[in-house]
Design a protein around this motif. Sequence first.
Motif, PDB file in Angstrom:
ATOM      1  N   MET A 140      28.191   4.351 -47.030  1.00 53.93           N
ATOM      2  CA  MET A 140      28.362   5.563 -46.210  1.00 53.93           C
ATOM      3  C   MET A 140      27.494   6.089 -47.207  1.00 53.93           C
ATOM      4  O   MET A 140      28.097   6.258 -48.432  1.00 53.93           O
ATOM      5  N   GLY A 141      26.956   7.078 -47.580  1.00 57.71           N
ATOM      6  CA  GLY A 141      25.764   8.445 -48.426  1.00 57.71           C
ATOM      7  C   GLY A 141      26.480   9.593 -48.366  1.00 57.71           C
ATOM      8  O   GLY A 141      28.206   9.529 -48.262  1.00 57.71           O
ATOM      9  N   LYS A 142      26.581   9.879 -49.620  1.00 57.64           N
ATOM     10  CA  LYS A 142      27.491  11.352 -49.824  1.00 57.64           C
ATOM     11  C   LYS A 142      27.560  12.022 -48.754  1.00 57.64           C
ATOM     12  O   LYS A 142      28.358  12.866 -48.870  1.00 57.64           O
ATOM     13  N   LYS A 143      27.123  12.715 -48.365  1.00 51.92           N
ATOM     14  CA  LYS A 143      26.420  13.580 -46.841  1.00 51.92           C
ATOM     15  C   LYS A 143      27.468  12.835 -45.721  1.00 51.92           C
ATOM     16  O   LYS A 143      28.154  13.411 -45.331  1.00 51.92           O
ATOM     17  N   GLY A 144      27.383  11.628 -45.243  1.00 46.80           N
ATOM     18  CA  GLY A 144      28.158  10.540 -44.720  1.00 46.80           C
ATOM     19  C   GLY A 144      29.950  11.213 -44.883  1.00 46.80           C
ATOM     20  O   GLY A 144      30.951  11.351 -43.866  1.00 46.80           O
ATOM     21  N   ILE A 145      30.288  10.488 -46.516  1.00 50.58           N
ATOM     22  CA  ILE A 145      31.487  11.245 -46.437  1.00 50.58           C
ATOM     23  C   ILE A 145      32.187  12.797 -46.581  1.00 50.58           C
ATOM     24  O   ILE A 145      33.195  12.651 -46.039  1.00 50.58           O
ATOM     25  N   GLU A 146      31.352  13.665 -47.005  1.00 55.72           N
ATOM     26  CA  GLU A 146      30.923  14.661 -46.932  1.00 55.72           C
ATOM     27  C   GLU A 146      31.546  14.719 -44.744  1.00 55.72           C
ATOM     28  O   GLU A 146      32.595  16.261 -44.742  1.00 55.72           O
ATOM     29  N   THR A 147      31.057  14.617 -44.170  1.00 59.49           N
ATOM     30  CA  THR A 147      31.372  15.379 -43.253  1.00 59.49           C
ATOM     31  C   THR A 147      31.909  14.573 -42.530  1.00 59.49           C
ATOM     32  O   THR A 147      33.108  15.326 -41.450  1.00 59.49           O
ATOM     33  N   MET A 148      32.606  13.509 -42.824  1.00 57.06           N
ATOM     34  CA  MET A 148      34.371  12.245 -42.373  1.00 57.06           C
ATOM     35  C   MET A 148      34.802  13.858 -42.766  1.00 57.06           C
ATOM     36  O   MET A 148      35.653  13.501 -42.466  1.00 57.06           O
ATOM     37  N   VAL A 149      35.183  13.828 -44.591  1.00 52.97           N
ATOM     38  CA  VAL A 149      36.316  14.910 -44.880  1.00 52.97           C
ATOM     39  C   VAL A 149      36.103  16.278 -44.173  1.00 52.97           C
ATOM     40  O   VAL A 149      37.237  16.479 -43.404  1.00 52.97           O
ATOM     41  N   GLY A 150      35.069  16.531 -44.267  1.00 47.16           N
ATOM     42  CA  GLY A 150      34.538  18.066 -42.777  1.00 47.16           C
ATOM     43  C   GLY A 150      35.411  18.148 -41.994  1.00 47.16           C
ATOM     44  O   GLY A 150      36.503  18.378 -41.096  1.00 47.16           O
ATOM     45  N   VAL A 151      35.679  16.966 -40.948  1.00 45.57           N
ATOM     46  CA  VAL A 151      35.763  16.004 -39.505  1.00 45.57           C
ATOM     47  C   VAL A 151      37.230  16.261 -39.764  1.00 45.57           C
ATOM     48  O   VAL A 151      38.258  17.124 -38.779  1.00 45.57           O
ATOM     49  N   PHE A 152      37.515  15.806 -41.213  1.00 50.01           N
ATOM     50  CA  PHE A 152      39.215  15.324 -41.364  1.00 50.01           C
ATOM     51  C   PHE A 152      39.701  16.739 -41.611  1.00 50.01           C
ATOM     52  O   PHE A 152      41.255  17.523 -41.109  1.00 50.01           O
ATOM     53  N   VAL A 153      39.224  17.359 -42.125  1.00 49.29           N
ATOM     54  CA  VAL A 153      40.025  19.154 -42.450  1.00 49.29           C
ATOM     55  C   VAL A 153      40.129  19.946 -41.718  1.00 49.29           C
ATOM     56  O   VAL A 153      41.225  20.352 -41.430  1.00 49.29           O
ATOM     57  N   LEU A 154      38.572  19.911 -40.692  1.00 56.45           N
ATOM     58  CA  LEU A 154      38.667  20.780 -39.334  1.00 56.45           C
ATOM     59  C   LEU A 154      40.411  20.069 -38.308  1.00 56.45           C
ATOM     60  O   LEU A 154      41.174  20.789 -37.850  1.00 56.45           O
TER      61      LEU A 154
END
Length: 162
Positions: free
Chosen positions: A1-15
């Motif tokens: 998983m790339g850097k963008k995918g990890i950032e997206t997952m973290v954003g979803v988790f925070v939301l």
Amino acid sequence: MGKKGIETMVGVFVLLGMVGLVFLALKAANLGSFNAGSTYALTARFDNIGGLKKHAPVRSAGVTVGRVMSIELDRKTYQGVVHMELDSRVEFPRDSSARILTAGLLGDQYIGVEPGADEKILVAGDAIKQTQSAVVLESLISQFLFNKAADAGAGESGGAKK
């Protein structure tokens, strides 16, 4: 998983975490469980409202049937006047009683409505006449301690004779 995918997952988790916190806040404030459709207003007067708060539930047989809308002090009688709104699908007889109860030992307070037996029902703007004030835990404890101290003092002065 790339850097963008990890950032997206973290954003979803925070939301999701923020949505969970909002849900918990609504549950803690008792704002999420009563569907305010069609309602009617009632009032009740209490000598002591204890820790009753605005938006506290009004329950009958353990079922939430309304909410406390406001609380004020009557400047003539020095009683707490509680304004509440009840679900219009739930009708109570005119001789119903209201009392301030506590959820659990130290939980939040709410109004419990016990239905009466009168054939006439309460309508919008009516007042519940039969009320019972909140039981204040501090008063009970101080009364218990005072009685124990009085019993101990009476026991010392009337000691056994030899």
